[in-house]
Design a protein around this motif. Structure first.
Motif, PDB file in Angstrom:
ATOM      1  N   LEU A 171      40.068  48.271  37.712  1.00  0.00           N
ATOM      2  CA  LEU A 171      41.048  47.888  38.732  1.00  0.00           C
ATOM      3  C   LEU A 171      40.927  46.388  38.967  1.00  0.00           C
ATOM      4  O   LEU A 171      39.851  45.809  38.768  1.00  0.00           O
ATOM      5  CB  LEU A 171      40.812  48.607  40.054  1.00  0.00           C
ATOM      6  CG  LEU A 171      41.250  50.067  40.190  1.00  0.00           C
ATOM      7  CD1 LEU A 171      40.777  50.620  41.529  1.00  0.00           C
ATOM      8  CD2 LEU A 171      42.747  50.216  40.050  1.00  0.00           C
ATOM      9  N   ARG A 172      42.026  45.786  39.415  1.00  0.00           N
ATOM     10  CA  ARG A 172      42.002  44.367  39.770  1.00  0.00           C
ATOM     11  C   ARG A 172      42.511  44.219  41.193  1.00  0.00           C
ATOM     12  O   ARG A 172      43.649  44.585  41.493  1.00  0.00           O
ATOM     13  CB  ARG A 172      42.868  43.550  38.819  1.00  0.00           C
ATOM     14  CG  ARG A 172      42.789  42.036  39.057  1.00  0.00           C
ATOM     15  CD  ARG A 172      43.603  41.312  38.019  1.00  0.00           C
ATOM     16  NE  ARG A 172      43.400  39.863  38.048  1.00  0.00           N
ATOM     17  CZ  ARG A 172      44.336  38.996  38.365  1.00  0.00           C
ATOM     18  NH1 ARG A 172      45.551  39.399  38.688  1.00  0.00           N
ATOM     19  NH2 ARG A 172      44.074  37.698  38.350  1.00  0.00           N
ATOM     20  N   LEU A 173      41.652  43.700  42.048  1.00  0.00           N
ATOM     21  CA  LEU A 173      42.023  43.445  43.432  1.00  0.00           C
ATOM     22  C   LEU A 173      42.520  42.018  43.579  1.00  0.00           C
ATOM     23  O   LEU A 173      42.006  41.096  42.925  1.00  0.00           O
ATOM     24  CB  LEU A 173      40.841  43.666  44.364  1.00  0.00           C
ATOM     25  CG  LEU A 173      40.157  45.033  44.297  1.00  0.00           C
ATOM     26  CD1 LEU A 173      39.048  45.103  45.353  1.00  0.00           C
ATOM     27  CD2 LEU A 173      41.140  46.156  44.478  1.00  0.00           C
ATOM     28  N   SER A 174      43.507  41.848  44.437  1.00  0.00           N
ATOM     29  CA  SER A 174      44.047  40.521  44.726  1.00  0.00           C
ATOM     30  C   SER A 174      44.052  40.308  46.234  1.00  0.00           C
ATOM     31  O   SER A 174      44.191  41.260  47.005  1.00  0.00           O
ATOM     32  CB  SER A 174      45.473  40.391  44.203  1.00  0.00           C
ATOM     33  OG  SER A 174      45.531  40.578  42.805  1.00  0.00           O
TER      34      SER A 174
ATOM     35  N   SER B   4      37.391  35.575  40.685  1.00  0.00           N
ATOM     36  CA  SER B   4      38.064  34.330  40.310  1.00  0.00           C
ATOM     37  C   SER B   4      38.982  33.929  41.459  1.00  0.00           C
ATOM     38  O   SER B   4      39.238  34.717  42.372  1.00  0.00           O
ATOM     39  CB  SER B   4      38.849  34.504  39.009  1.00  0.00           C
ATOM     40  OG  SER B   4      39.839  35.502  39.143  1.00  0.00           O
ATOM     41  N   ARG B   5      39.472  32.697  41.384  1.00  0.00           N
ATOM     42  CA  ARG B   5      40.366  32.216  42.433  1.00  0.00           C
ATOM     43  C   ARG B   5      41.439  31.323  41.841  1.00  0.00           C
ATOM     44  O   ARG B   5      41.248  30.715  40.785  1.00  0.00           O
ATOM     45  CB  ARG B   5      39.588  31.477  43.527  1.00  0.00           C
ATOM     46  CG  ARG B   5      38.852  30.253  43.061  1.00  0.00           C
ATOM     47  CD  ARG B   5      37.911  29.732  44.134  1.00  0.00           C
ATOM     48  NE  ARG B   5      38.623  29.058  45.221  1.00  0.00           N
ATOM     49  CZ  ARG B   5      38.068  28.740  46.393  1.00  0.00           C
ATOM     50  NH1 ARG B   5      36.810  29.062  46.619  1.00  0.00           N
ATOM     51  NH2 ARG B   5      38.774  28.099  47.316  1.00  0.00           N
TER      52      ARG B   5
ATOM     53  N   TYR C  71      40.594  36.927  43.394  1.00  0.00           N
ATOM     54  CA  TYR C  71      40.755  38.158  42.635  1.00  0.00           C
ATOM     55  C   TYR C  71      39.391  38.780  42.345  1.00  0.00           C
ATOM     56  O   TYR C  71      38.381  38.079  42.286  1.00  0.00           O
ATOM     57  CB  TYR C  71      41.480  37.879  41.319  1.00  0.00           C
ATOM     58  CG  TYR C  71      42.761  37.102  41.493  1.00  0.00           C
ATOM     59  CD1 TYR C  71      42.784  35.721  41.300  1.00  0.00           C
ATOM     60  CD2 TYR C  71      43.938  37.744  41.876  1.00  0.00           C
ATOM     61  CE1 TYR C  71      43.960  35.004  41.481  1.00  0.00           C
ATOM     62  CE2 TYR C  71      45.109  37.033  42.048  1.00  0.00           C
ATOM     63  CZ  TYR C  71      45.125  35.664  41.856  1.00  0.00           C
ATOM     64  OH  TYR C  71      46.291  34.959  42.040  1.00  0.00           O
ATOM     65  N   LEU C  72      39.400  40.086  42.127  1.00  0.00           N
ATOM     66  CA  LEU C  72      38.189  40.782  41.712  1.00  0.00           C
ATOM     67  C   LEU C  72      38.571  41.744  40.601  1.00  0.00           C
ATOM     68  O   LEU C  72      39.247  42.748  40.854  1.00  0.00           O
ATOM     69  CB  LEU C  72      37.545  41.528  42.877  1.00  0.00           C
ATOM     70  CG  LEU C  72      36.190  42.150  42.566  1.00  0.00           C
ATOM     71  CD1 LEU C  72      35.131  41.052  42.350  1.00  0.00           C
ATOM     72  CD2 LEU C  72      35.741  43.088  43.696  1.00  0.00           C
TER      73      LEU C  72
ATOM     74  N   CYS D  27      38.579  41.265  51.525  1.00  0.00           N
ATOM     75  CA  CYS D  27      38.444  39.880  51.108  1.00  0.00           C
ATOM     76  C   CYS D  27      38.099  39.028  52.325  1.00  0.00           C
ATOM     77  O   CYS D  27      38.350  39.414  53.471  1.00  0.00           O
ATOM     78  CB  CYS D  27      39.704  39.365  50.433  1.00  0.00           C
ATOM     79  SG  CYS D  27      41.204  39.471  51.413  1.00  0.00           S
ATOM     80  N   ASN D  28      37.512  37.889  52.039  1.00  0.00           N
ATOM     81  CA  ASN D  28      37.013  37.010  53.081  1.00  0.00           C
ATOM     82  C   ASN D  28      37.190  35.564  52.637  1.00  0.00           C
ATOM     83  O   ASN D  28      37.045  35.264  51.441  1.00  0.00           O
ATOM     84  CB  ASN D  28      35.534  37.315  53.340  1.00  0.00           C
ATOM     85  CG  ASN D  28      34.942  36.464  54.424  1.00  0.00           C
ATOM     86  OD1 ASN D  28      34.444  35.375  54.178  1.00  0.00           O
ATOM     87  ND2 ASN D  28      34.992  36.953  55.640  1.00  0.00           N
ATOM     88  N   ALA D  29      37.497  34.683  53.582  1.00  0.00           N
ATOM     89  CA  ALA D  29      37.704  33.285  53.205  1.00  0.00           C
ATOM     90  C   ALA D  29      37.377  32.362  54.369  1.00  0.00           C
ATOM     91  O   ALA D  29      37.602  32.713  55.534  1.00  0.00           O
ATOM     92  CB  ALA D  29      39.143  33.064  52.762  1.00  0.00           C
TER      93      ALA D  29
END
Length: 121
Positions: free
Chosen positions: A17-20, A69-70, A78-79, A94-96
């Motif tokens: 899976l790819r998380l965004s 990645s970003r 992304y993960l 997600c966290n920023a």
């Protein structure tokens, strides 16, 4: 400011899976970004993080399977999750660290709303 996470779902063990996660709002820049996960009854734990310079850090259970990645132009992180296991089942957040003005040195920490990843046969 909002962090909008997407990409969760159900997958069989061994799948991917790819998380965004994209930030929106009047943002000057973003420092560190990361992904955390939480299962009921347990503390939220770090999965992976990435600095503004691209340095990455991974929790031991996901090393070699997950890649963070970003894209700073899109204000996104992304993960990529490969070789998923049942123990990866969790809500992923997600966290920023976000700064709103060049005149300020202060970064504010924000969380996304969470996206559920279920790994099951």
């Amino acid at each position: 400011v909002q962090l909008q996470a997407s990409g969760g779902g159900s997958v069989q063990p061994g799948g991917s899976l790819r998380l965004s996660c994209a930030a929106s709002g009047s943002i000057f820049d973003i420092n560190a970004m990361g992904w955390y996960r939480q299962v009921p009854g347990k503390r939220r734990e770090l999965v992976a993080s990435i600095t503004s310079g691209g340095n990455t850090n991974y929790a031991y259970p996901v090393k070699g399977r997950f890649t963070i990645s970003r894209d700073d132009a899109k204000k996104a992180v992304y993960l990529q999750m490969n070789s998923l296991k049942s123990e990866d089942t969790a809500v992923y957040y997600c966290n920023a660290d976000i700064r709103f003005s060049a005149a300020s040195r202060t970064y504010f920490n924000y969380w996304g709303q969470g996206t559920l990843v279920t790994v099951s046969s």
